[in-house]
Design a protein around this motif. Structure first.
Motif, PDB file in Angstrom:
ATOM      1  N   GLY A 154      77.796  61.075  12.214  1.00 41.89           N
ATOM      2  CA  GLY A 154      78.107  62.502  12.165  1.00 41.89           C
ATOM      3  C   GLY A 154      79.151  62.905  13.187  1.00 41.89           C
ATOM      4  O   GLY A 154      79.474  62.150  14.119  1.00 41.89           O
ATOM      5  N   GLY A 155      79.651  64.114  13.029  1.00 39.21           N
ATOM      6  CA  GLY A 155      80.714  64.614  13.906  1.00 39.21           C
ATOM      7  C   GLY A 155      80.285  64.785  15.348  1.00 39.21           C
ATOM      8  O   GLY A 155      81.127  64.726  16.257  1.00 39.21           O
ATOM      9  N   LYS A 156      78.983  64.993  15.576  1.00 41.55           N
ATOM     10  CA  LYS A 156      78.524  65.174  16.957  1.00 41.55           C
ATOM     11  C   LYS A 156      78.677  63.895  17.773  1.00 41.55           C
ATOM     12  O   LYS A 156      78.790  63.948  18.997  1.00 41.55           O
ATOM     13  N   ALA A 157      78.686  62.759  17.109  1.00 43.84           N
ATOM     14  CA  ALA A 157      78.899  61.498  17.819  1.00 43.84           C
ATOM     15  C   ALA A 157      80.317  61.453  18.394  1.00 43.84           C
ATOM     16  O   ALA A 157      80.519  61.057  19.552  1.00 43.84           O
ATOM     17  N   ILE A 158      81.296  61.880  17.598  1.00 44.41           N
ATOM     18  CA  ILE A 158      82.674  61.921  18.078  1.00 44.41           C
ATOM     19  C   ILE A 158      82.804  62.923  19.216  1.00 44.41           C
ATOM     20  O   ILE A 158      83.474  62.653  20.226  1.00 44.41           O
ATOM     21  N   MET A 159      82.162  64.070  19.093  1.00 47.84           N
ATOM     22  CA  MET A 159      82.213  65.070  20.164  1.00 47.84           C
ATOM     23  C   MET A 159      81.560  64.539  21.437  1.00 47.84           C
ATOM     24  O   MET A 159      82.032  64.824  22.546  1.00 47.84           O
ATOM     25  N   TYR A 160      80.494  63.776  21.295  1.00 48.34           N
ATOM     26  CA  TYR A 160      79.859  63.183  22.471  1.00 48.34           C
ATOM     27  C   TYR A 160      80.837  62.267  23.194  1.00 48.34           C
ATOM     28  O   TYR A 160      80.956  62.309  24.428  1.00 48.34           O
ATOM     29  N   PHE A 161      81.556  61.430  22.447  1.00 53.65           N
ATOM     30  CA  PHE A 161      82.535  60.533  23.065  1.00 53.65           C
ATOM     31  C   PHE A 161      83.629  61.326  23.772  1.00 53.65           C
ATOM     32  O   PHE A 161      83.994  61.019  24.921  1.00 53.65           O
ATOM     33  N   LEU A 162      84.168  62.344  23.107  1.00 52.36           N
ATOM     34  CA  LEU A 162      85.290  63.106  23.659  1.00 52.36           C
ATOM     35  C   LEU A 162      84.867  63.927  24.880  1.00 52.36           C
ATOM     36  O   LEU A 162      85.588  63.984  25.875  1.00 52.36           O
ATOM     37  N   ILE A 163      83.699  64.559  24.794  1.00 51.10           N
ATOM     38  CA  ILE A 163      83.207  65.340  25.938  1.00 51.10           C
ATOM     39  C   ILE A 163      82.905  64.417  27.114  1.00 51.10           C
ATOM     40  O   ILE A 163      83.196  64.749  28.272  1.00 51.10           O
ATOM     41  N   SER A 164      82.340  63.253  26.840  1.00 50.56           N
ATOM     42  CA  SER A 164      82.076  62.278  27.905  1.00 50.56           C
ATOM     43  C   SER A 164      83.378  61.863  28.588  1.00 50.56           C
ATOM     44  O   SER A 164      83.447  61.758  29.821  1.00 50.56           O
ATOM     45  N   SER A 165      84.423  61.638  27.807  1.00 48.17           N
ATOM     46  CA  SER A 165      85.710  61.230  28.368  1.00 48.17           C
ATOM     47  C   SER A 165      86.309  62.345  29.213  1.00 48.17           C
ATOM     48  O   SER A 165      86.848  62.097  30.297  1.00 48.17           O
ATOM     49  N   PHE A 166      86.212  63.594  28.717  1.00 45.38           N
ATOM     50  CA  PHE A 166      86.738  64.724  29.481  1.00 45.38           C
ATOM     51  C   PHE A 166      86.008  64.863  30.817  1.00 45.38           C
ATOM     52  O   PHE A 166      86.621  65.003  31.871  1.00 45.38           O
ATOM     53  N   LEU A 167      84.678  64.834  30.767  1.00 50.29           N
ATOM     54  CA  LEU A 167      83.885  64.992  31.990  1.00 50.29           C
ATOM     55  C   LEU A 167      84.099  63.828  32.956  1.00 50.29           C
ATOM     56  O   LEU A 167      84.024  64.004  34.177  1.00 50.29           O
ATOM     57  N   ALA A 168      84.385  62.646  32.421  1.00 51.37           N
ATOM     58  CA  ALA A 168      84.629  61.477  33.283  1.00 51.37           C
ATOM     59  C   ALA A 168      85.855  61.669  34.153  1.00 51.37           C
ATOM     60  O   ALA A 168      85.946  61.080  35.239  1.00 51.37           O
ATOM     61  N   GLY A 169      86.800  62.487  33.694  1.00 52.45           N
ATOM     62  CA  GLY A 169      88.001  62.752  34.472  1.00 52.45           C
ATOM     63  C   GLY A 169      88.057  64.168  34.984  1.00 52.45           C
ATOM     64  O   GLY A 169      89.128  64.707  35.236  1.00 52.45           O
ATOM     65  N   SER A 170      86.895  64.786  35.158  1.00 55.23           N
ATOM     66  CA  SER A 170      86.828  66.170  35.623  1.00 55.23           C
ATOM     67  C   SER A 170      86.057  66.218  36.945  1.00 55.23           C
ATOM     68  O   SER A 170      86.207  65.339  37.786  1.00 55.23           O
TER      69      SER A 170
END
Length: 391
Positions: free
Chosen positions: A237-253
């Protein structure tokens, strides 16, 4: 902030790679060899310190250093484990609201930490330290890239290796902030914005400085990532992709592990860069190390002086390198906390994006070769085969 810079004659290294489009700088505008104002970088004419210290350490410990270089088999198992962890988390959150606390807390605590680990796995792999074969390293970096959500491993490698070969060189080292960034973000709010969105700066800045030619490995990186993302979207599902993208953003925040981005090369010393180390005759400081517990999650990237001195030493042996050459590292500037680095960077008026050492000359570009010749170049360098015209 004090700004005196001790300088010596520059030692430019010719560029033998295929020319690529990059920003040109006026030849008549020579950087100051000493000093800087509040709205300028630290300009140095000294050779970058790592090459100087590397030669001194090799002279002092010739046989021991050689034994530390090479691949680390453990890397591939850690990467497999972290990739599996992220896919599992994405699956478990498939029916959870993106704006809910369980989703966001998991993305911050587990996802961001895991993806920061994968960022640094790709960093490690870019130095051909997971496998002996350079091509296997390229493919394995593409695998490590999967939970990050956006293809970047193939482009990261040449930009990062150029950072090593051209530390501080304006127009080549894309780790350096541009004058536009430093000027517009020169405030507490500006620095807070930079720390919050620094992953975007590191993603977009390289392409603004110079562009790499598209090679087959770049296309493979994009193709594999798109196929993986589509498969996750279809089966989870789309929430899996959002989990990856949000994780990547937070990793560099604003994340503890993201402190290493700022800690590595921003000048925090109240004495100016260019001070000469009497042991190695190298200028100080330009790179900072960190020896705290977060290294356990980040492939010992905190041992950054050690890494820049010997990029062929894998993460598991950097502590041994530090112990072996302790006399060279004991007096170098260091950070005790990556969280403290972020806090000081934002609130200390004497620390800003201007606090970087820059050079007008030296270094060389990596990644100008087309097709698979870049792999041949990497293989030769990994084996110590000299490249004509490059010292």
């Amino acid at each position: 902030m004090p700004s005196t810079v001790t300088t010596t004659s520059a030692r430019p290294v010719p560029d033998t790679a295929k020319p690529v489009a990059r920003k040109e700088f006026p030849k008549e505008a020579e950087p100051p060899s000493m000093g800087r104002d509040a709205h300028d970088f630290f300009w140095a004419s000294t050779e970058e310190p790592h090459r100087t210290r590397r030669k001194a350490i090799i002279k002092a410990h010739p046989k021991k250093v050689t034994k530390l270089c090479g691949t680390e088999p453990l890397t591939k198992y850690v990467v497999f484990g972290v990739v599996s962890l992220q896919i599992t988390c994405a699956y478990l959150l498939r029916n959870t609201s993106i704006l809910s606390w369980p989703f966001l807390l998991t993305a911050y605590v587990i996802g961001a930490t895991a993806n920061q680990n994968l960022f640094l796995a790709i960093h490690e792999i870019s130095h051909n330290l997971a496998f002996k074969s350079p091509l296997l390293n390229r493919w394995f970096a593409i695998f490590a890239n999967l939970p990050i959500g956006i293809p970047y491993s193939a482009a990261f490698r040449p930009y990062h290796l150029t950072h090593h070969k051209s530390l501080g060189v304006d127009g080549l080292d894309t780790d350096l902030p541009t004058a536009v960034e430093a000027l517009f973000l020169d405030s507490i709010l500006g620095k807070a914005f930079f720390c919050t969105f620094q992953i975007l700066f590191y993603a977009l800045r390289p392409m603004m400085v110079y562009q790499l030619p598209v090679t087959p490995i770049h296309l493979c990186n994009v193709f594999v990532q798109v196929i993986f993302d589509l498969a996750m979207f279809h089966f989870v599902g789309g929430k899996a992709i959002m989990y990856f993208l949000i994780s990547s953003f937070l990793a560099g925040s604003l994340h503890p592990c993201a402190g290493h981005f700022i800690a590595e090369h921003y000048v925090f010393e109240k004495t100016a860069p260019g001070t000469i180390d009497p042991k190695t005759e190298a200028p100080l400081p330009e790179t900072y190390s960190y020896y705290g517990a977060l290294n356990l999650l980040t492939y010992n990237v905190g041992l950054h002086n050690e890494h820049h001195d010997f990029p062929a030493v894998p993460w598991t042996r950097l502590p041994a390198l530090h112990e072996m050459a302790r006399e060279f590292y004991a007096d170098l500037p260091r950070h005790d906390s990556w969280v403290g680095v972020i806090w000081q960077f934002i609130w200390d008026k004497e620390v800003s994006l201007w606090c970087r050492v820059k050079r007008k000359e030296g270094g060389r570009l990596v990644g100008g070769a087309s097709g698979w010749k870049e792999e041949e170049l990497g293989a030769n360098e990994a084996k110590g085969v000299p490249i004509p015209g490059v010292k």
